[in-house]
Design an enzyme around this catalytic site. Structure first.
Site, PDB file in Angstrom:
ATOM      1  NE  ARG A  59      98.843  16.274  57.203  1.00 36.01           N
ATOM      2  CZ  ARG A  59      99.234  16.947  58.299  1.00 36.01           C
ATOM      3  NH1 ARG A  59      98.748  16.643  59.469  1.00 36.01           N
ATOM      4  NH2 ARG A  59     100.105  17.926  58.202  1.00 36.01           N
ATOM      5  CG  HIS A  63      95.199  21.347  57.695  1.00 37.97           C
ATOM      6  ND1 HIS A  63      96.454  21.277  57.127  1.00 37.97           N
ATOM      7  CD2 HIS A  63      94.869  22.657  57.643  1.00 37.97           C
ATOM      8  CE1 HIS A  63      96.853  22.486  56.791  1.00 37.97           C
ATOM      9  NE2 HIS A  63      95.919  23.337  57.072  1.00 37.97           N
ATOM     10  CG  ASN A  91     101.447  22.683  51.213  1.00 38.09           C
ATOM     11  OD1 ASN A  91     102.567  22.198  51.308  1.00 38.09           O
ATOM     12  ND2 ASN A  91     101.084  23.447  50.198  1.00 38.09           N
ATOM     13  CG  HIS A 188      99.635   9.733  62.681  1.00 39.25           C
ATOM     14  ND1 HIS A 188     100.390  10.448  63.567  1.00 39.25           N
ATOM     15  CD2 HIS A 188      99.048  10.666  61.873  1.00 39.25           C
ATOM     16  CE1 HIS A 188     100.268  11.748  63.332  1.00 39.25           C
ATOM     17  NE2 HIS A 188      99.449  11.911  62.310  1.00 39.25           N
TER      18      HIS A 188
HETATM   19  C1  HEM Z   1      98.753  14.834  67.356  1.00 36.18           C
HETATM   20  C2  HEM Z   1      99.199  15.760  66.538  1.00 36.18           C
HETATM   21  C3  HEM Z   1      99.503  15.465  65.117  1.00 36.18           C
HETATM   22  C4  HEM Z   1     100.677  15.723  64.477  1.00 36.18           C
HETATM   23  C5  HEM Z   1     101.908  16.367  65.080  1.00 36.18           C
HETATM   24  C6  HEM Z   1     100.540  15.246  63.127  1.00 36.18           C
HETATM   25  C7  HEM Z   1     101.529  15.349  62.167  1.00 36.18           C
HETATM   26  C8  HEM Z   1     101.470  14.754  60.927  1.00 36.18           C
HETATM   27  C9  HEM Z   1     102.522  14.806  59.940  1.00 36.18           C
HETATM   28  C10 HEM Z   1     103.827  15.541  60.099  1.00 36.18           C
HETATM   29  C11 HEM Z   1     102.122  14.069  58.889  1.00 36.18           C
HETATM   30  C12 HEM Z   1     102.927  13.742  57.642  1.00 36.18           C
HETATM   31  C13 HEM Z   1     102.883  14.835  56.625  1.00 36.18           C
HETATM   32  C14 HEM Z   1     103.794  14.451  55.501  1.00 36.18           C
HETATM   33  O1  HEM Z   1     105.012  14.340  55.738  1.00 36.18           O
HETATM   34  O2  HEM Z   1     103.313  14.239  54.395  1.00 36.18           O
HETATM   35  C15 HEM Z   1     100.819  13.557  59.184  1.00 36.18           C
HETATM   36  C16 HEM Z   1     100.090  12.763  58.354  1.00 36.18           C
HETATM   37  C17 HEM Z   1      98.823  12.329  58.616  1.00 36.18           C
HETATM   38  N1  HEM Z   1      98.068  12.645  59.729  1.00 36.18           N
HETATM   39 FE1  HEM Z   1      98.720  13.592  61.381  1.00 36.18          FE
HETATM   40  N2  HEM Z   1      99.311  14.713  62.964  1.00 36.18           N
HETATM   41  C18 HEM Z   1      98.625  14.830  64.140  1.00 36.18           C
HETATM   42  C19 HEM Z   1      97.322  14.455  64.385  1.00 36.18           C
HETATM   43  C20 HEM Z   1      96.507  13.866  63.450  1.00 36.18           C
HETATM   44  C21 HEM Z   1      95.094  13.669  63.613  1.00 36.18           C
HETATM   45  C22 HEM Z   1      94.287  14.153  64.802  1.00 36.18           C
HETATM   46  C23 HEM Z   1      94.662  13.024  62.496  1.00 36.18           C
HETATM   47  C24 HEM Z   1      93.267  12.578  62.155  1.00 36.18           C
HETATM   48  C25 HEM Z   1      92.449  12.039  63.032  1.00 36.18           C
HETATM   49  C26 HEM Z   1      95.799  12.811  61.651  1.00 36.18           C
HETATM   50  C27 HEM Z   1      95.784  12.147  60.452  1.00 36.18           C
HETATM   51  C28 HEM Z   1      96.853  12.043  59.596  1.00 36.18           C
HETATM   52  C29 HEM Z   1      96.827  11.256  58.368  1.00 36.18           C
HETATM   53  C30 HEM Z   1      95.670  10.385  57.880  1.00 36.18           C
HETATM   54  C31 HEM Z   1      98.053  11.446  57.752  1.00 36.18           C
HETATM   55  C32 HEM Z   1      98.503  10.871  56.404  1.00 36.18           C
HETATM   56  C33 HEM Z   1      98.150  11.852  55.308  1.00 36.18           C
HETATM   57  C34 HEM Z   1      98.327  11.298  53.909  1.00 36.18           C
HETATM   58  O3  HEM Z   1      98.881  10.229  53.712  1.00 36.18           O
HETATM   59  O4  HEM Z   1      97.865  11.971  52.964  1.00 36.18           O
HETATM   60  N3  HEM Z   1      96.910  13.365  62.243  1.00 36.18           N
HETATM   61  N4  HEM Z   1     100.442  13.997  60.439  1.00 36.18           N
HETATM   62  C1  LIG Z   2     101.715  23.735  48.858  1.00 41.39           C
HETATM   63  O1  LIG Z   2     102.227  25.051  48.839  1.00 41.39           O
HETATM   64  C2  LIG Z   2     102.999  25.364  47.705  1.00 41.39           C
HETATM   65  C3  LIG Z   2     103.498  26.777  47.848  1.00 41.39           C
HETATM   66  O2  LIG Z   2     103.987  27.008  49.132  1.00 41.39           O
HETATM   67  C4  LIG Z   2     102.147  25.226  46.442  1.00 41.39           C
HETATM   68  O3  LIG Z   2     102.955  25.448  45.288  1.00 41.39           O
HETATM   69  C5  LIG Z   2     101.557  23.808  46.385  1.00 41.39           C
HETATM   70  O4  LIG Z   2     100.675  23.723  45.279  1.00 41.39           O
HETATM   71  C6  LIG Z   2     100.805  23.512  47.668  1.00 41.39           C
HETATM   72  N1  LIG Z   2     100.290  22.137  47.638  1.00 41.39           N
HETATM   73  C7  LIG Z   2      98.978  21.854  47.717  1.00 41.39           C
HETATM   74  C8  LIG Z   2      98.622  20.418  47.703  1.00 41.39           C
HETATM   75  O5  LIG Z   2      98.112  22.688  47.781  1.00 41.39           O
END
Ligand code: HEM
Ligand SMILES: *[C@@H]1O[C@H](CO)[C@@H](O)[C@H](O)[C@H]1NC(C)=O
Ligand SMILES: *[C@@H]1O[C@H](CO)[C@@H](O)[C@H](O)[C@H]1NC(C)=O
Ligand SMILES: *[C@@H]1O[C@H](CO)[C@@H](O)[C@H](O)[C@H]1NC(C)=O
Length: 316
Positions: A59, A63, A91, A188
């Site tokens: 991710r 990003h 974040n 995902h």
């Molecule tokens: C298509 C548009 C995309 C949207 C709207 C999106 C949105 C999100 C959101 C909202 C989360 C959860 C954040 C949270 O609640 O902690 C997430 C997690 C994640 N996304 Fe996406 N994402 C997108 C595309 C991608 C792409 C292109 C990748 C990589 C190829 C990706 C990889 C991931 C991964 C691996 C996670 C899990 C992160 C973790 O567990 O630390 N996403 N994404």
């Molecule tokens: C996300 O942002 C908040 C402030 O908006 C900060 O306190 C926090 O450390 C940030 N998290 C990461 C993983 O950088």
């Protein structure tokens, strides 16, 4: 004669600068031949200690690439009056920055000032996919690190509430296609989501439906039991799919059953081209993996920076 020489020099300068940001597979062959194997070694040892590292690094790379190109802007710390991307609103899931720091430290010890943080993150993203049972590929290298990171620019990331036209726009602005949108959404298959990312679908969805009717009822009920009240339980959430440490095609299978987390996932079923791709990837893991590799190379080739940082958290 002098004019011809001047002209040739000008052309040469233009040629060299246009090659400046071109990536290549053997970029560090002369300057740091062991960079890749060192990075892989560090990533592997951190993944063994913490199984949330793969999703975090994948991710993080996404990003990074979607804001100012893959220039390691996501790695910079806030400094002075500037709030950096990593302290911006989307974040919640960003973590494991220390893995990149550790890899950078080892690479710097061997070849100081040579390997960019953006390349380290791109290589680490490939490594975590492989370590999770996904496909492998050769990563083109030669990215440069940027000098700017702004929390305000994280609004440029696609939001989980996006519909299909917003997703198309977000990807096409970066030169990414419909197929890239569907294959990269397969990221995902790994990781975790907080309630805040999908609560729009399970509480007050719209004025006539409390729950998004495209969501499978028992799945919606299980999400509501994890996230019972809107905007509460900041740390609560759920795995992206039941096999959220394995880079398989379960994401697409569940998506077809109404068991995806985000509106942006569900949106892939609302246009015939994206829906056909979802069906294809759900029935063939090999087809998903092949498409994912192609799209990752494209996404990770969006370049942007201009220096090789010494410390991934601060500009030189
Ligand atoms: C298509 C548009 C995309 C949207 C709207 C999106 C949105 C999100 C959101 C909202 C989360 C959860 C954040 C949270 O609640 O902690 C997430 C997690 C994640 N996304 Fe996406 N994402 C997108 C595309 C991608 C792409 C292109 C990748 C990589 C190829 C990706 C990889 C991931 C991964 C691996 C996670 C899990 C992160 C973790 O567990 O630390 N996403 N994404
Ligand atoms: C996300 O942002 C908040 C402030 O908006 C900060 O306190 C926090 O450390 C940030 N998290 C990461 C993983 O950088
Ligand atoms: C997607 O959302 C945008 C902004 O809310 C809206 O203008 C557009 O009509 C929507 N598109 C679809 C296909 O629902
Ligand atoms: C609520 O969403 C459902 C499913 O998308 C839709 O059929 C319905 O028309 C929506 N209601 C309103 C008032 O927008």
């Amino acid at each position: 004669m002098a004019f011809t020489v001047a002209l040739l020099c000008t052309l040469l300068v233009i040629l060299i600068s246009s090659l400046g940001n071109a990536l290549s597979l053997n970029y560090y062959e002369q300057t740091c031949p062991d960079a890749e194997s060192i990075i892989t070694k560090v990533v592997k040892s951190e993944v063994m200690k913490d199984q949330t590292v793969p999703a975090a690094l994948l991710r993080m790379h996404f990003h990074d690439c979607f804001i100012r190109g893959c220039d390691a802007s996501v790695l910079l710390n806030s400094a002075g009056k500037n709030t950096a991307e990593k302290d911006g609103p989307p974040n919640v899931s960003l973590h494991a920055f220390y893995v990149v720091d550790n890899a950078k430290k080892e690479v710097e010890a061997l070849c100081p000032g040579v390997v960019s943080c953006a390349d380290i993150l791109a290589l680490a993203a490939r490594d975590v996919v492989v370590l999770s049972g996904g496909p492998t590929w050769d990563v083109p290298k030669g990215r440069k690190d940027g000098r700017t990171s702004k929390a305000s620019e994280t609004v440029q990331l696609p939001a989980p509430t996006f519909n299909i036209s917003q997703l198309h726009q977000s990807f096409s602005q970066r030169g990414l296609s419909t197929e890239d949108l569907v294959s990269l959404s397969g990221g995902h298959t790994l990781g975790f989501s907080h309630c805040s990312s999908f609560q729009n679908r399970i509480h007050n969805f719209n004025s006539t439906h409390d729950i998004d009717p495209s969501m499978h009822p028992s799945f919606a009920a299980s999400l509501r039991s994890i996230c019972p009240i809107k905007n509460k339980a900041k740390n609560a959430g759920t795995g992206m799919d039941p096999s959220s440490t394995t880079f398989d095609n379960t994401y697409y299978k569940l998506l077809l059953e109404g068991k995806s987390l985000f509106s942006s996932d569900q949106a892939l079923l609302t246009a015939s081209k994206t829906k056909d791709l979802v069906s294809e990837f759900s029935s063939s893991k090999a087809a998903f993996h092949k498409a994912f590799v192609k799209s990752m190379i494209k996404m990770s080739s969006i370049t942007g920076g201009q220096e090789v940082r010494k410390d991934c958290r601060v500009v030189n």
